[in-house]
Every structure is written in structure tokens, then in C-alpha cells.
Design a protein around this motif. Structure first.
Motif, PDB file in Angstrom:
ATOM      1  N   ILE A 199     -30.713   5.498 -20.320  1.00 35.01           N
ATOM      2  CA  ILE A 199     -30.550   5.053 -21.535  1.00 35.01           C
ATOM      3  C   ILE A 199     -31.170   5.905 -22.627  1.00 35.01           C
ATOM      4  O   ILE A 199     -30.423   6.148 -23.769  1.00 35.01           O
ATOM      5  N   THR A 200     -32.234   6.046 -22.596  1.00 35.38           N
ATOM      6  CA  THR A 200     -33.115   7.003 -23.433  1.00 35.38           C
ATOM      7  C   THR A 200     -32.345   8.371 -23.799  1.00 35.38           C
ATOM      8  O   THR A 200     -31.831   8.818 -24.883  1.00 35.38           O
ATOM      9  N   LEU A 201     -31.841   8.930 -22.601  1.00 37.10           N
ATOM     10  CA  LEU A 201     -31.226  10.256 -22.683  1.00 37.10           C
ATOM     11  C   LEU A 201     -29.936   9.987 -23.456  1.00 37.10           C
ATOM     12  O   LEU A 201     -29.348  10.873 -24.318  1.00 37.10           O
ATOM     13  N   CYS A 257     -28.932  14.190 -15.044  1.00 36.16           N
ATOM     14  CA  CYS A 257     -30.204  14.766 -15.382  1.00 36.16           C
ATOM     15  C   CYS A 257     -31.227  13.915 -14.846  1.00 36.16           C
ATOM     16  O   CYS A 257     -32.379  14.370 -14.604  1.00 36.16           O
ATOM     17  N   VAL A 258     -31.222  12.419 -14.948  1.00 35.90           N
ATOM     18  CA  VAL A 258     -32.169  11.745 -14.458  1.00 35.90           C
ATOM     19  C   VAL A 258     -32.498  11.906 -12.963  1.00 35.90           C
ATOM     20  O   VAL A 258     -33.579  12.037 -12.522  1.00 35.90           O
ATOM     21  N   LEU A 259     -31.412  12.170 -12.224  1.00 36.41           N
ATOM     22  CA  LEU A 259     -31.532  12.244 -10.889  1.00 36.41           C
ATOM     23  C   LEU A 259     -32.260  13.506 -10.423  1.00 36.41           C
ATOM     24  O   LEU A 259     -33.228  13.722  -9.519  1.00 36.41           O
ATOM     25  N   LYS A 260     -31.986  14.709 -11.577  1.00 34.36           N
ATOM     26  CA  LYS A 260     -32.682  15.998 -11.130  1.00 34.36           C
ATOM     27  C   LYS A 260     -34.189  15.765 -11.376  1.00 34.36           C
ATOM     28  O   LYS A 260     -34.952  16.159 -10.778  1.00 34.36           O
ATOM     29  N   GLU A 261     -34.274  15.060 -12.455  1.00 34.45           N
ATOM     30  CA  GLU A 261     -35.783  14.943 -12.951  1.00 34.45           C
ATOM     31  C   GLU A 261     -36.698  14.246 -11.542  1.00 34.45           C
ATOM     32  O   GLU A 261     -37.853  14.466 -11.200  1.00 34.45           O
TER      33      GLU A 261
END
Ligand code: PEP
Ligand code: MG
Length: 599
Positions: free
Chosen positions: A98-100, A114-118
Motif C-alpha cells: 500500500i505504501t508503494l 516490488c515487495v516480493l523482490k524486497e
């Protein structure tokens, strides 16, 4: 259903039997998505879209949990589902996405990827066993992603109708989770005859064809299809003549199987009185009944790494002990050869490892993995030693490439025996220890290895791939995967000679052992113990009962003089009818094999 015309596609048949049914397309949606942004005024709607997808995912997992609970099935699966529900609320995933979306104005799918990559980067720094948990994060993100895209998340475990599965590729875990009563057969674009997916298809007795180029683009959901696993064909939109022919073929296959099965009571003895031991390869303890059903002389290869299937953490010492003891006690006094974890390669490789290891088959696999992950290896060896109290268990190390590895494994084994003795725990101090001979360096050093071993087990699947530098799972080069290559035949023969000189048994547990033609060739090279998928035992037994070892030995010594694979194959073709007269399985087997005659 589409009405387009008949299409016949060729692939590599990897098991036996015929399947006729409607297609279910199995695809794993990609988790990498291209960058996308939303305009300022749509940010709230995008956040809402993400929240809805998470809510829908929650509902789906809860429903699945309920169904699993009602069926009283699989506690481990229920545990995983509970963990997935917790992950849905995890700040690292939910809040961060949600932040992204809000701060970077990313589209929901892109933000989630992107979250999954992080998360992947965080897990990458952790020890391997923790990294296994990343699979759960990936699973849950895939479900959310599917809901964002409005597509249905698939699992072969919960297939509701009898179907033929068509996929680009199937991981061994996808294949292992197939329900035999629902999956009539499967076809994939990728894969070779000795890939682990193929090995599982044979273990589960599911008709299957791999390496069928372009199939997933040529079929549609619910199309009628035929899978001929013996000839390696898939027919889409079959005609009524096809259907008649293949139904007859199905009946014939069933008759042939039951006839062979009735002969399971006979001993595998050649016409001149030599006994060839036939053992079974298993992947699960639950297969133990199949071992008895097909009359195998114990288990020649228990691929224990399948204990990792559907698991997030390694099985405990007690769990493994019980599993091994169950198999051993059921089959006693027949031998049960337990191979230590052959993790890596194409088996249960973590997605992160696949990125960091460019060439997993040459990477941290099997004994290398175990020696680097000592706690995991110690736990397994202790469990095997303890279960060894039933006296018929033997240990087999995979992928031994030289004496240092063997010494490291044996030293650890000895120290664990001392620990167990100190603790007053019952175990077998005299347990037999063998090494898989599947790396060319081990063949060359077989004499050096022999003095520290009780037996050799030749893993031809890997030995061929490493000797000829041909990836065993790559359908593009399947024609180069040559079991009858002179280098392979001479290696096998040299191991037989070392075994004789050192008085230790040599068996073959690779797929060559269960192939009718190759089994004859192996016997001609002096192999007296073959281990294979249980259901092919009746066919091989039948062949053994119709040959003379004396004739085979003569044939073997001439075969060893061939200098090209073409000459070797031609010689085999010429001699087969004389050596094994009137044997329909044999000539068919030869054409089926990836090195098909005349190529
Ligand atoms: C082999 O390599 O022949 C073998 C039996 O082991 P796996 O197929 O499990 O690698
Ligand atoms: Mg192997």
C-alpha cells in the motif's frame, strides 16, 4: 470446446499406458510484472483494488482450509494454510504494498512484485532452511496477484474432475501432488525421460509425454485429447477412429499388465540358471505396498529428499526414524537402501537458489549440500542408524565425486555411532554403506573408493548427463542423451570389474535398469542387480526369464568394442531378436527409448 481439426504432436513418452480425457491447462502465473503507475486521482481506487484482492485471497484460503478439514486430510496442509492467513496480514507484504501504491504511485501488481523482490533479498541472507519459508511468501503473493488479474489460482492437489493436464512445465512437487484418481495423464513442453518429474510420473503410474513443443498454445481448456505414453504422442481433437483405436489400446495395455502381474510369483532367473536381483526405486514410504505387489526384492533406492515435499521445515529425527523403520519392517528381511538427501539439481530447489546457482546440476547438490548443512545431514544419518536396528537398512550417499567426500561422510557417520552408543540408543553399528557412482571422477577412482564401501550403485541418469555433458531434463538435446554411448557402456563395465575385484555388489538404479533394452545390455555387461520403478518389474522379470547369461556375456564383450553410438545401437538391434526371441516388449522398448534406433 473448440471444433478445430485433429492435431498430432510428438514428444518423449515417459511412462506407460494411454489416457483419454478433457484438457485442463495448468499454468503458473509470472510474478515479475512490468513497471506501471497510476495517476494521482486513482490512487485510492488502486489501494482498494489491492485490499479487495487480499480479502478475496483470504476467503479462498479459508474455504480451502474448510474443505481440507472436512476431508480429514493432511494436517501439514492445514498448518500451511493457517500460516498463509497470517502472512496476508504481514506488514512486510500488506502495508508495504500500500505504501508503494501511495508514495510511488505504482500500479497494485507492480507494487506487489516490488515487495516480493524486497522480501526475496531479505531471505537471501538467511540460512537455506529459513529461505525455504520464502516459498510461502511467494505462494501467497501469487494468489493475490491472480486475484488482481482476475485469473484462477491452480493447484493439482485439488483438481475436482478427471482431466488431462497440459502445462509448459511441471515441477516435481506439482507432479507429486497429483491425485492419481483425478489426473488421467499429462503432457508438458519441457522435460526429459530421466527428469524427476518423469520419475514421479512412473512412480504414480500416470501416462505422460514430455517435450511436446508448443502444446500449451495449441490446446484450449476442455479440448478432448489422447496421451499415448508408450509411443510418446499426444492427439488433440481425436477422430472417432482414433478414439476407437486408443480405447482398444487401453484395453490391451490393461490385459498385458495383468498378465505380467500374474507372473510376479516367478523368480527372475535366466534360462541358464542365473538369478538377477530386481529391486524397487521409491520416493515415498507409502509406496512400500507397491514394492511387494510387484514382487521386488526390497528397495534399491529410496529417494528420501521427497520427504521435503510440501514441507517448509526439515523432518525431525524421530519423524524420519519412523518413516525409515516403517519401510524396513514392512519389507524385512529384504534390503532397503536409503539414499541420503539428494537435494538440489531439479529437486526442491528454492527459487532464490535457482537465481544464484546458474547451473544447479553442477552446483551445491546431494552430498555437497549435506556436507555443507551438517545439522540436516546429522539428523538424517542418526535417524537411519537408529532405524537400522531392523538390520535390513543400508545407507547410500549420492553424487560422490572422490575420496575426500566419502571420507567426510563416513567420518561423520562414525562419530554419530559413537554419540548414539554414549546416549545408550539402539542402532546398527555394522550398517552397510554404499556410494552412488554417477560422476565420471568416481568411476575413475572406483578402486580408491571401493575399500571404504560395501557396495556401488550406478546412477545412470546422472552418469550419462555428466559423462556426455547433456542435461538430462532438456528436451532440446534429448537425442544426445545416449545410454548406449561407448563411453557410458565402458564405464559401467569398469565398475562391474572393480566390484568383482573387491568382492562388493554393483547395482544399477538409474532409469536404464527399467528400460527393457538397456536392462539386457546391463546384464550383458555383468550387472546382476537392477533397481527400477516398481511397475516395470514384471516386464523386466519376463525378459530375464527368456535369456541365457552365457550368450549375453559374449554379446556384451563384442558391444564393448564398438567405437560409436550408432554402431553400438545397430549391433544391439541386430542381436536382440537372437538374444531375446519373440519379445514384443523389447523391440517396442527400444523404439521408445530416447536414443531410438537408427538416429
Ligand atoms: C541416477 O542419477 O541415476 C539416480 C538414480 O538418481 P536420481 O535420478 O535421483 O538423480
Ligand atoms: Mg542421480
Amino acid at each position: 470446446m473448440t471444433n478445430s481439426g485433429r492435431i498430432e504432436l510428438k514428444g518423449v513418452g515417459i511412462s506407460s499406458g494411454v489416457a483419454i480425457g478433457h484438457v485442463r491447462l495448468f499454468h503458473v502465473s509470472p510474478l515479475n510484472v512490468g513497471e506501471s503507475t497510476v495517476i494521482e486521482k486513482n490512487i485510492d481506487t488502486e489501494v482498494e483494488r489491492f485490499r479487495d484482492a487480499v480479502a478475496k485471497t483470504r476467503q479462498q484460503i479459508e474455504e480451502l482450509g474448510k474443505r481440507v478439514g472436512e476431508r480429514g486430510e493432511d494436517e501439514a496442509l492445514t498448518e500451511v494454510l493457517t500460516m498463509h492467513l497470517l502472512l496476508l496480514e504481514d506488514k512486510m507484504i500488506y502495508d508495504r504494498t500500500i505504501t508503494l501504491i501511495r508514495n510511488e504511485r505504482y500500479g497494485a501488481e507492480y507494487a506487489l512484485s516490488c515487495v516480493l523482490k524486497e522480501v526475496a533479498e531479505r531471505y537471501a541472507g538467511l540460512p537455506d532452511l529459513f529461505r525455504e519459508r520464502f516459498k510461502d511468501v511467494e505462494d501467497i503473493c501469487r494468489r493475490i496477484m491472480d486475484n488482481l488479474r482476475g485469473v484462477h489460482t491452480q493447484s493439482l492437489e485439488h483438481l475436482e474432475e478427471e482431466s488431462i493436464i497440459v502445462a509448459k512445465d511441471l515441477a516435481p512437487s506439482d507432479t507429486a501432488s497429483m491425485r492419481r484418481d483425478k489426473v488421467l495423464g499429462f503432457a508438458t513442453e519441457v522435460g526429459g525421460k530421466t527428469s524427476h518429474t518423469a520419475i514421479l510420473a512412473r512412480a504414480l503410474e500416470i501416462p505422460a509425454v514430455v517435450g511436446v513443443r508448443g502444446i500449451s498454445n495449441l490446446v484450449s481448456e476442455n479440448d478432448l485429447a489422447i496421451i499415448d505414453s508408450e509411443a510418446g504422442f499426444v492427439i488433440i481433437h481425436p477422430t472417432s477412429d482414433d478414439l476407437r483405436e486408443y480405447r482398444e489400446k487401453q484395453d490391451l495395455y490393461n490385459v498385458r499388465q495383468s498378465r505380467l502381474f500374474e507372473q510376479s510369483v516367478f523368480e527372475p532367473i535366466t534360462l541358464d540358471g542365473h538369478v538377477i536381483e530386481l529391486m524397487a526405486n521409491i520416493e515415498f514410504a507409502s509406496e512400500v505396498d507397491t514394492v511387494t505387489k510387484y514382487g521386488a526384492h526390497g528397495v534399491g533406492l529410496y529417494r528420501t529428499e521427497y520427504l521435503f515435499l510440501n514441507r517448509r521445515i526439515a523432518p525431525s529425527e524421530d519423524e524420519q526414524y519412523e518413516d525409515y523403520l516403517k519401510v524396513a519392517e514392512k519389507l524385512a528381511p529384504e534390503p532397503v537402501i536409503i539414499r541420503t538427501f539428494d537435494l538440489g539439481g531439479d529437486k526442491f530447489v528454492h527459487p532464490l537458489d535457482a537465481v544464484t546457482e546458474l547451473n544447479p546440476f553442477l552446483g551445491c547438490r546431494a552430498i555437497r549440500f549435506c556436507l555443507e548443512n551438517q545439522p540436516l545431514f546429522r539428523t538424517q544419518l542418526r535417524a537411519i542408524l537408529r532405524a537400522g536396528k531392523s538390520k535390513n537398512i543400508q545407507i547410500l550417499y549420492p553424487l560422490i565425486s572422490g575420496c575426500s567426500e566419502l571420507k567426510a561422510a563416513n567420518d561423520l557417520l562414525e562419530s554419530l555411532k559413537d554419540d548414539l552408543a554414549r546416549e545408550g540408543v539402539e542402532f546398527n553399528r555394522d550398517i552397510s554403506v554404499g556410494a552412488m557412482i554417477e560422476v565420471p571422477s568416481a568411476v575413475i577412482q572406483a578402486r580408491d573408493l571401493a575399500s571404504d564401501l560395501d557396495f556401488f550403485s550406478i546412477g545412470t541418469n546422472d552418469l550419462i548427463q555428466y559423462t556426455l555433458a547433456v542435461d538430462r531434463g532438456n528436451e532440446k538435446i534429448a537425442h544426445l542423451y545416449q545410454p548406449l554411448h561407448p563411453a557410458v557402456l565402458r564405464m559401467i563395465h569398469s565398475i562391474v570389474e572393480v566390484g568383482r575385484d573387491y568382492g562388493i555388489p554393483v547395482d544399477v538404479c538409474g532409469e536404464m535398469a527399467g528400460d527393457p533394452v538397456c536392462a539386457v545390455v546391463l546384464m550383458s555387461l555383468g550387472i546382476e542387480r537392477l533397481s527400477m520403478a516398481p511397475h516395470v518389474i514384471p516386464t523386466i522379470r519376463n525378459i530375464i526369464r527368456s535369456v541365457h547369461i552365457d550368450q549375453l556375456t559374449q554379446f556384451g564383450s563384442e558391444l564393448l568394442r564398438m567405437t560409436t553410438v550408432e554402431n553400438a545401437k545397430q549391433f544391439v538391434v541386430e542381436q536382440l531378436s537372437r538374444l531375446v526371441p519373440d519379445h514384443e516388449d523389447l523391440s517396442k522398448g527400444f523404439n521408445e527409448f530416447p536414443v531410438s534406433a537408427g538416429k
